[in-house]
Motif scaffolding. Structure first.
Motif, PDB file in Angstrom:
ATOM      1  N   VAL A 171     -54.262 -55.912  -7.216  1.00 27.79           N
ATOM      2  CA  VAL A 171     -52.973 -55.590  -7.825  1.00 27.79           C
ATOM      3  C   VAL A 171     -52.717 -56.553  -8.980  1.00 27.79           C
ATOM      4  O   VAL A 171     -53.006 -57.752  -8.867  1.00 27.79           O
ATOM      5  CB  VAL A 171     -51.822 -55.683  -6.791  1.00 27.79           C
ATOM      6  N   ILE A 172     -52.191 -56.039 -10.082  1.00 24.89           N
ATOM      7  CA  ILE A 172     -51.933 -56.852 -11.264  1.00 24.89           C
ATOM      8  C   ILE A 172     -50.576 -57.542 -11.152  1.00 24.89           C
ATOM      9  O   ILE A 172     -49.579 -56.918 -10.783  1.00 24.89           O
ATOM     10  CB  ILE A 172     -51.945 -55.979 -12.548  1.00 24.89           C
ATOM     11  N   SER A 173     -50.536 -58.833 -11.486  1.00 20.65           N
ATOM     12  CA  SER A 173     -49.272 -59.589 -11.495  1.00 20.65           C
ATOM     13  C   SER A 173     -48.546 -59.313 -12.809  1.00 20.65           C
ATOM     14  O   SER A 173     -48.507 -60.153 -13.709  1.00 20.65           O
ATOM     15  CB  SER A 173     -49.540 -61.086 -11.343  1.00 20.65           C
ATOM     16  N   ALA A 174     -47.980 -58.122 -12.921  1.00 20.95           N
ATOM     17  CA  ALA A 174     -47.299 -57.729 -14.158  1.00 20.95           C
ATOM     18  C   ALA A 174     -46.300 -56.632 -13.856  1.00 20.95           C
ATOM     19  O   ALA A 174     -46.248 -56.087 -12.743  1.00 20.95           O
ATOM     20  CB  ALA A 174     -48.322 -57.251 -15.186  1.00 20.95           C
TER      21      ALA A 174
ATOM     22  N   LEU B 257     -43.764 -65.190  -6.609  1.00 19.02           N
ATOM     23  CA  LEU B 257     -42.324 -65.117  -6.799  1.00 19.02           C
ATOM     24  C   LEU B 257     -42.007 -64.232  -8.005  1.00 19.02           C
ATOM     25  O   LEU B 257     -42.732 -64.236  -8.995  1.00 19.02           O
ATOM     26  CB  LEU B 257     -41.738 -66.509  -7.028  1.00 19.02           C
ATOM     27  N   LEU B 258     -40.910 -63.471  -7.898  1.00 22.34           N
ATOM     28  CA  LEU B 258     -40.453 -62.632  -8.994  1.00 22.34           C
ATOM     29  C   LEU B 258     -38.955 -62.844  -9.180  1.00 22.34           C
ATOM     30  O   LEU B 258     -38.229 -63.137  -8.215  1.00 22.34           O
ATOM     31  CB  LEU B 258     -40.718 -61.150  -8.726  1.00 22.34           C
TER      32      LEU B 258
ATOM     33  N   ILE C 109     -43.131 -64.771 -11.669  1.00 21.67           N
ATOM     34  CA  ILE C 109     -43.111 -66.161 -12.132  1.00 21.67           C
ATOM     35  C   ILE C 109     -44.561 -66.638 -12.074  1.00 21.67           C
ATOM     36  O   ILE C 109     -45.106 -66.858 -10.997  1.00 21.67           O
ATOM     37  CB  ILE C 109     -42.220 -67.036 -11.234  1.00 21.67           C
ATOM     38  N   GLY C 110     -45.198 -66.774 -13.224  1.00 22.67           N
ATOM     39  CA  GLY C 110     -46.619 -67.075 -13.239  1.00 22.67           C
ATOM     40  C   GLY C 110     -47.386 -65.831 -12.823  1.00 22.67           C
ATOM     41  O   GLY C 110     -46.903 -64.712 -12.970  1.00 22.67           O
ATOM     42  N   ARG C 111     -48.593 -66.039 -12.299  1.00 26.10           N
ATOM     43  CA  ARG C 111     -49.396 -64.890 -11.913  1.00 26.10           C
ATOM     44  C   ARG C 111     -50.428 -65.277 -10.863  1.00 26.10           C
ATOM     45  O   ARG C 111     -50.747 -66.454 -10.680  1.00 26.10           O
ATOM     46  CB  ARG C 111     -50.115 -64.307 -13.136  1.00 26.10           C
TER      47      ARG C 111
END
Length: 244
Positions: free
Chosen positions: A71-74, A110-111, A98-100
């Motif tokens: 899964v992409i952190s975006a 964290l988001l 927050i970061g990736r």
């Protein structure tokens, strides 16, 4: 109190620079009056209008997610791959990571929609601990673990001091499980650190972020941080005690 251009940007109306242009052009009103001063600060009770349209301010939200592998952190992906936002259909606010975490890395992410909070936690100066558990090829020697702790040379510099602990080792399969705690955020840092000591990562998971963990969550699940947890994270960053 926050700067007017920041409030406009956080509402998703325009970038901060564009918001400054809108203010200078007299297209922004605060409590019914045109404001052209870029240093103007507003509170949550002030009524802000941009091009005669009232600004709707999002409530600040803070989410802890167990990001799955693959899964992409975006917020979106131009290759139509699954992104972390796909796991939060019930969240109406425009949150972002927050970061990736890398595509192949799972674990705690964290988001938020609070830009100031995100910048605070991501800045390397504030030394927020991040703990990973890695399944690696081979069995690292005590000297190799000490090298991780002291710092290894990567193409973008020497890593900061870390904490490394061998959790298990299988001599038959020549595989090990190692816990590594860092506070930096270099691209693919953990994987590159293990590669630098000759033990490539086969599987990687972020288990902890400061005092937060994945307790009671399965991959793809999430929960909101409590106000106390948010306050604790701010305090850790602002006081520089993230390594304790």
């Amino acid at each position: 109190m926050e700067r007017l251009q920041k409030v406009i940007a956080q509402a998703g109306i325009a970038s901060r620079r564009k918001a400054e242009e809108l203010i200078a052009e007299g297209k922004v009103k605060v409590n019914g009056k045109i404001v052209r001063e870029l240093g103007t600060k507003v509170s949550a009770n002030d009524k802000v209008e941009v091009n005669e349209i009232p600004l709707e301010r999002e409530e600040k939200i803070y989410i802890l997610m167990y990001k799955p592998r693959g899964v992409i952190s975006a917020v979106k992906d131009d290759k139509n791959r699954k992104v972390v936002i796909d796991f939060l259909p019930e969240i109406k606010e425009r949150v972002y990571p927050i970061g990736r975490l890398d595509y192949d890395t799972s674990g705690l992410l964290l988001l938020t929609n609070d830009g100031e909070f995100a910048n605070l936690l991501m800045h390397p100066r504030y030394e927020i601990n991040k703990t990973y558990v890695a399944k690696i090829k081979g069995i690292p020697s005590r000297q190799s673990l000490k090298q991780l702790e002291k710092g290894v040379k990567l193409e973008d510099g020497i890593t900061a001091p870390a904490k490394a602990k061998l959790l298990s080792a299988d001599k038959k399969t020549q595989k090990s499980i190692v816990e590594l705690t860092i506070h930096e955020g270099k691209n693919r840092q953990v994987r590159r650190m293990f590669e630098a000591i000759g033990h490539p990562v086969q599987k990687l998971k972020r288990e902890r972020y400061a005092f937060l963990n994945l307790h009671s969550l399965n991959a793809g699940e999430s929960r909101e941080l409590s106000p106390h947890e948010v306050k604790q994270l701010r305090a850790l960053a602002e006081t520089g005690t993230g390594l304790q």
